[in-house]
Design a protein around this motif. Structure first.
Motif, PDB file in Angstrom:
ATOM      1  N   VAL A   1       0.825  -1.214   0.000  1.00 43.61           N
ATOM      2  CA  VAL A   1       0.000   0.000   0.000  1.00 43.61           C
ATOM      3  C   VAL A   1       0.858   1.262   0.000  1.00 43.61           C
ATOM      4  O   VAL A   1       0.326   2.369   0.053  1.00 43.61           O
ATOM      5  N   HIS A   2       2.162   1.085  -0.076  1.00 43.68           N
ATOM      6  CA  HIS A   2       3.086   2.217  -0.105  1.00 43.68           C
ATOM      7  C   HIS A   2       3.388   2.591  -1.554  1.00 43.68           C
ATOM      8  O   HIS A   2       2.929   1.956  -2.491  1.00 43.68           O
ATOM      9  N   SER A   3       4.221   3.588  -1.720  1.00 45.53           N
ATOM     10  CA  SER A   3       4.592   4.046  -3.056  1.00 45.53           C
ATOM     11  C   SER A   3       5.539   3.066  -3.734  1.00 45.53           C
ATOM     12  O   SER A   3       6.180   2.237  -3.073  1.00 45.53           O
ATOM     13  N   VAL A   4       5.645   3.199  -5.047  1.00 49.96           N
ATOM     14  CA  VAL A   4       6.587   2.400  -5.812  1.00 49.96           C
ATOM     15  C   VAL A   4       8.009   2.765  -5.391  1.00 49.96           C
ATOM     16  O   VAL A   4       8.870   1.891  -5.259  1.00 49.96           O
ATOM     17  N   LYS A   5       8.239   4.039  -5.125  1.00 52.01           N
ATOM     18  CA  LYS A   5       9.567   4.489  -4.694  1.00 52.01           C
ATOM     19  C   LYS A   5       9.980   3.777  -3.404  1.00 52.01           C
ATOM     20  O   LYS A   5      11.124   3.368  -3.245  1.00 52.01           O
ATOM     21  N   ARG A   6       9.039   3.600  -2.507  1.00 54.74           N
ATOM     22  CA  ARG A   6       9.351   2.940  -1.232  1.00 54.74           C
ATOM     23  C   ARG A   6       9.706   1.461  -1.447  1.00 54.74           C
ATOM     24  O   ARG A   6      10.502   0.901  -0.698  1.00 54.74           O
ATOM     25  N   LEU A   7       9.132   0.869  -2.484  1.00 57.88           N
ATOM     26  CA  LEU A   7       9.487  -0.509  -2.835  1.00 57.88           C
ATOM     27  C   LEU A   7      10.983  -0.601  -3.107  1.00 57.88           C
ATOM     28  O   LEU A   7      11.644  -1.551  -2.704  1.00 57.88           O
ATOM     29  N   GLN A   8      11.513   0.416  -3.758  1.00 64.46           N
ATOM     30  CA  GLN A   8      12.949   0.472  -4.031  1.00 64.46           C
ATOM     31  C   GLN A   8      13.725   0.814  -2.767  1.00 64.46           C
ATOM     32  O   GLN A   8      14.742   0.194  -2.468  1.00 64.46           O
ATOM     33  N   GLU A   9      13.249   1.799  -2.023  1.00 65.66           N
ATOM     34  CA  GLU A   9      13.953   2.252  -0.814  1.00 65.66           C
ATOM     35  C   GLU A   9      14.086   1.143   0.233  1.00 65.66           C
ATOM     36  O   GLU A   9      15.083   1.083   0.941  1.00 65.66           O
ATOM     37  N   GLU A  10      13.092   0.283   0.307  1.00 64.17           N
ATOM     38  CA  GLU A  10      13.105  -0.792   1.313  1.00 64.17           C
ATOM     39  C   GLU A  10      13.915  -2.007   0.856  1.00 64.17           C
ATOM     40  O   GLU A  10      14.016  -2.990   1.567  1.00 64.17           O
ATOM     41  N   GLY A  11      14.454  -1.961  -0.360  1.00 61.64           N
ATOM     42  CA  GLY A  11      15.312  -3.032  -0.835  1.00 61.64           C
ATOM     43  C   GLY A  11      14.585  -4.183  -1.513  1.00 61.64           C
ATOM     44  O   GLY A  11      15.204  -5.192  -1.864  1.00 61.64           O
TER      45      GLY A  11
END
Length: 146
Positions: free
Chosen positions: A81-91
């Motif tokens: 439910v988070h952003s696509v960017k956060r998918l990258q930031e979280e590894g």
């Protein structure tokens, strides 16, 4: 924050174990589907698809699309439910890249494949934000008094 870190840890370890990973984005009505099964003729599959109504529907669509691999034995479904960017930031994107490497995809192809999928998801996210701002497909909880 502890529960969120625990959830993230479960996601990262699950990606390394599942044959099929589906990360679904309810707000975008899309899913990132990664099927790591491969043989000499067909490599792993990564695609952005519409969100399935159930895991059974997702499994059936994958088995129909890739019948040479038989039944899906292990699938990991991740609601995001988070952003696509956060998918990258979280590894998570990097973990998918490493999972594709483990499935015999070349480093260049694995990175390009993950990048294309993330870019496609990002475009869907931008379109969803635009529709939200315009009010297209959304209903308000209350109306303003004039």
């Amino acid at each position: 924050m502890g529960e969120e870190n625990e959830f993230l840890g479960e996601i990262l370890s699950g990606i390394g174990e599942a044959d099929v990973i589906t990360i679904f984005f309810p707000l975008l009505r899309r899913a990132l589907v990664v099927d790591t099964r491969h043989d000499l003729e067909a490599g792993p599959m990564v695609q952005v698809d519409r969100q399935a109504r159930s895991m059974e529907e997702r499994i059936a669509s994958i088995e129909k699309m890739r019948p040479q691999f038989g039944r899906v034995r292990a699938i990991l479904g991740i609601p995001w439910v988070h952003s696509v960017k956060r998918l990258q930031e979280e590894g998570i994107a990097d973990c998918l890249f490493r999972r594709l490497l483990a499935a015999n995809m070349s480093p260049y192809e694995a990175q390009a494949t993950v990048d294309r999928a993330i870019d496609q998801l990002w475009r869907y996210e931008q379109m969803a934000f635009a529709r939200m701002i315009q009010g297209t497909g959304f209903a308000t909880l209350w109306t303003a008094k004039r």
